[in-house]
Motif scaffolding. Structure first.
Motif, mmCIF file in Angstrom:
data_model
loop_
_atom_site.group_PDB
_atom_site.id
_atom_site.type_symbol
_atom_site.label_atom_id
_atom_site.label_comp_id
_atom_site.label_asym_id
_atom_site.label_seq_id
_atom_site.Cartn_x
_atom_site.Cartn_y
_atom_site.Cartn_z
ATOM 1 N N HIS A 12 0.830 -1.197 0.000
ATOM 2 C CA HIS A 12 0.000 0.000 0.000
ATOM 3 C C HIS A 12 0.869 1.253 0.000
ATOM 4 C CE1 HIS A 12 -3.932 -1.834 0.375
ATOM 5 N NE2 HIS A 12 -3.443 -2.660 1.271
ATOM 6 N N GLY A 13 0.314 2.305 -0.565
ATOM 7 C CA GLY A 13 0.983 3.594 -0.607
ATOM 8 C C GLY A 13 0.234 4.509 -1.542
ATOM 9 N N SER A 14 0.414 5.791 -1.355
ATOM 10 C CA SER A 14 -0.280 6.745 -2.221
ATOM 11 C C SER A 14 0.530 7.076 -3.462
ATOM 12 C CB SER A 14 -0.602 8.031 -1.454
ATOM 13 O OG SER A 14 0.574 8.592 -0.900
ATOM 14 N N THR A 15 1.769 6.562 -3.543
ATOM 15 C CA THR A 15 2.616 6.731 -4.723
ATOM 16 C C THR A 15 3.387 5.441 -4.962
ATOM 17 O OG1 THR A 15 4.557 7.519 -3.495
ATOM 18 C CG2 THR A 15 2.946 9.199 -4.190
ATOM 19 N N THR A 16 3.919 5.286 -6.158
ATOM 20 C CA THR A 16 4.764 4.132 -6.440
ATOM 21 C C THR A 16 5.998 4.137 -5.554
ATOM 22 O OG1 THR A 16 4.004 4.048 -8.745
ATOM 23 C CG2 THR A 16 6.093 2.958 -8.239
ATOM 24 N N GLU A 17 6.546 5.316 -5.282
ATOM 25 C CA GLU A 17 7.733 5.417 -4.433
ATOM 26 C C GLU A 17 7.441 4.875 -3.030
ATOM 27 O OE1 GLU A 17 6.561 7.811 -6.427
ATOM 28 O OE2 GLU A 17 8.155 7.616 -7.934
ATOM 29 N N GLU A 18 6.256 5.170 -2.502
ATOM 30 C CA GLU A 18 5.911 4.645 -1.181
ATOM 31 C C GLU A 18 5.771 3.130 -1.221
ATOM 32 O OE1 GLU A 18 2.558 6.597 0.539
ATOM 33 O OE2 GLU A 18 3.552 8.554 0.639
ATOM 34 N N GLN A 19 5.221 2.606 -2.299
ATOM 35 C CA GLN A 19 5.137 1.151 -2.436
ATOM 36 C C GLN A 19 6.527 0.531 -2.504
ATOM 37 O OE1 GLN A 19 2.308 1.339 -5.897
ATOM 38 N NE2 GLN A 19 1.283 -0.306 -4.801
ATOM 39 N N MET A 20 7.438 1.176 -3.208
ATOM 40 C CA MET A 20 8.821 0.697 -3.279
ATOM 41 C C MET A 20 9.463 0.687 -1.894
ATOM 42 S SD MET A 20 9.882 -0.224 -6.352
ATOM 43 C CE MET A 20 9.686 0.073 -8.117
ATOM 44 N N THR A 21 9.190 1.719 -1.086
ATOM 45 C CA THR A 21 9.732 1.775 0.273
ATOM 46 C C THR A 21 9.251 0.570 1.074
ATOM 47 O OG1 THR A 21 9.863 4.178 0.264
ATOM 48 C CG2 THR A 21 9.777 3.107 2.419
ATOM 49 N N THR A 22 7.959 0.250 0.940
ATOM 50 C CA THR A 22 7.412 -0.895 1.653
ATOM 51 C C THR A 22 8.009 -2.203 1.137
ATOM 52 O OG1 THR A 22 5.354 0.277 2.105
ATOM 53 C CG2 THR A 22 5.293 -2.124 2.264
ATOM 54 N N LEU A 23 8.158 -2.312 -0.168
ATOM 55 C CA LEU A 23 8.779 -3.518 -0.750
ATOM 56 C C LEU A 23 10.190 -3.717 -0.194
ATOM 57 C CD1 LEU A 23 8.656 -4.548 -4.498
ATOM 58 C CD2 LEU A 23 10.725 -4.829 -3.153
ATOM 59 N N ASP A 24 10.976 -2.649 -0.170
ATOM 60 C CA ASP A 24 12.355 -2.748 0.323
ATOM 61 C C ASP A 24 12.382 -3.160 1.805
ATOM 62 O OD1 ASP A 24 13.306 -2.033 -2.165
ATOM 63 O OD2 ASP A 24 13.616 0.079 -1.638
ATOM 64 N N ALA A 25 11.448 -2.592 2.590
ATOM 65 C CA ALA A 25 11.393 -2.960 4.000
ATOM 66 C C ALA A 25 11.027 -4.433 4.169
ATOM 67 C CB ALA A 25 10.390 -2.065 4.730
ATOM 68 N N LEU A 26 10.074 -4.900 3.385
ATOM 69 C CA LEU A 26 9.674 -6.306 3.448
ATOM 70 C C LEU A 26 10.813 -7.230 3.011
ATOM 71 C CD1 LEU A 26 6.095 -6.042 1.918
ATOM 72 C CD2 LEU A 26 6.619 -6.779 4.245
ATOM 73 N N ALA A 27 11.570 -6.798 2.015
ATOM 74 C CA ALA A 27 12.679 -7.624 1.518
ATOM 75 C C ALA A 27 13.715 -7.904 2.599
ATOM 76 C CB ALA A 27 13.331 -6.959 0.319
ATOM 77 N N ALA A 28 13.784 -7.020 3.587
ATOM 78 C CA ALA A 28 14.740 -7.174 4.681
ATOM 79 C C ALA A 28 14.144 -7.895 5.883
ATOM 80 C CB ALA A 28 15.268 -5.809 5.109
ATOM 81 N N VAL A 29 12.854 -8.241 5.806
ATOM 82 C CA VAL A 29 12.204 -8.925 6.920
ATOM 83 C C VAL A 29 12.753 -10.349 7.060
ATOM 84 C CG1 VAL A 29 10.019 -9.972 7.630
ATOM 85 C CG2 VAL A 29 10.074 -7.573 6.917
#
Length: 330
Positions: free
Chosen positions: A313-330
């Motif tokens: 989720h995110g209001s922009t693609t950049e915010e979605q990328m931020t979430t993806l990167d955070a999940l990738a490190a989980v």
């Protein structure tokens, strides 16, 4: 790194100011980033119709494009709303994908139309088609297994590809159907959380082993919103919640085409509609990587899930990328 299996659910969201082409390009970029991380099991794409902010109305076409621009990550529909389609056509579409991209294609199947009743009629489907869902699933599985249940009819391509099927659902109906057919079950707890635990318990208790899936397998949906700090993530989550409320209002034919002001949305955030949206997003991980890790590990245990499929989720693609990167490190 956590041992929780993670996957991604991509709605192919068209954010404010984006064109459909830009939104589709963003889905490719998200998939490439997810593949490069090596953290995710698969990415699934949804089928929605007549929703201006979602451009994944044709999952098979989108999967083909993303697959051609990636090389290894599994891709699938999460899902195809089978009452909208002929089982033979879906077998041919996903059989084609399986021949083009061997070992990379999944097919999740849902019973809902993925739209409103007026749009469903525009799809030229009979509203009673949902009642035939179990029979349609078995017909589709027969085509893909090379064991057609329809005399003299088979899927070319498709026959013998054995594309893995997953039953999607948010109720006992889907859980029991998946158990009876010996198929994996994906629970839509990212937007319909109420029956998660009893449905998964029923699925596991009633599971009938099949040739392709000798043991039960559960995917549970969750949402995630990440930020550079917990406070930043919470602000982003509030924006996502406001967007969900706005979208729910716009889906009402009475309000189609009407622009809501910030004051309108402020007023709605204390309404029963906002409470409904909060309930829909009950299972949402919010925060930094450490916050997401803790939440998703706890959620996997609570859901008794083998895999968590996370909606970005995110209001922009950049915010979605931020979430993806955070999940990738989980």
């Amino acid at each position: 790194m956590s041992t929780v299996r993670l996957s991604l659910l991509d709605f192919a969201s068209k954010h404010d100011g984006q064109t459909a082409a830009e939104a589709l390009a963003a889905s490719v970029a998200l998939a490439q980033r997810a593949e490069a991380s090596g953290r995710f099991e698969r990415i699934w794409y949804t089928e929605h119709h007549n929703m201006p902010s979602i451009v994944s109305s044709s999952p098979a076409v989108l999967i083909a494009h993303v697959a051609a621009n990636t090389s290894a990550i599994r891709l699938g529909a999460g899902g195809v709303m089978l009452p909208n389609h002929s089982p033979l056509v879906i077998a041919e579409q996903f059989g084609t994908l399986a021949e083009l991209h061997p070992g990379r294609i999944d097919l999740g199947l849902g019973r809902a139309p993925g739209t409103d009743q007026v749009t469903w009629r525009a799809l030229r489907r009979d509203p009673r088609a949902s009642d035939q869902f179990p029979e349609d699933v078995e017909e589709l599985r027969g085509y893909l297994a090379g064991e057609s249940l329809v005399h003299t009819v088979d899927a070319y391509p498709g026959s013998g590809t054995r594309v893995p099927l997953y039953i999607l659902g948010s109720s006992m109906f889907g859980a029991r159907l998946a158990a009876r057919l010996g198929l994996p079950y994906s629970f839509a707890s990212h937007f319909s959380p109420a029956a998660l635990q009893p449905a998964v318990a029923a699925y596991r208790a009633e599971y009938t082993p099949s040739e392709d899936f000798p043991t039960p397998y559960v995917i549970a949906g969750a949402n995630a919103v990440a930020g550079t700090t917990l406070e930043d993530a919470r602000r982003r989550h509030e924006t996502v919640l406001r967007g969900r409320v706005t979208s729910m209002v716009r889906q009402n034919p009475q309000f189609r085409g009407r622009e809501l002001t910030e004051a309108d949305v402020d007023a709605l955030m204390t309404s029963p509609l906002a409470d409904q949206a909060r309930t829909m997003l009950m299972y949402t991980a919010v925060g930094t990587t450490d916050d997401l890790r803790t939440y998703l590990e706890d959620f996997a245990q609570k859901a008794d899930a083998d895999e968590i499929m996370v909606a970005l989720h995110g209001s922009t693609t950049e915010e979605q990328m931020t979430t993806l990167d955070a999940l990738a490190a989980v």
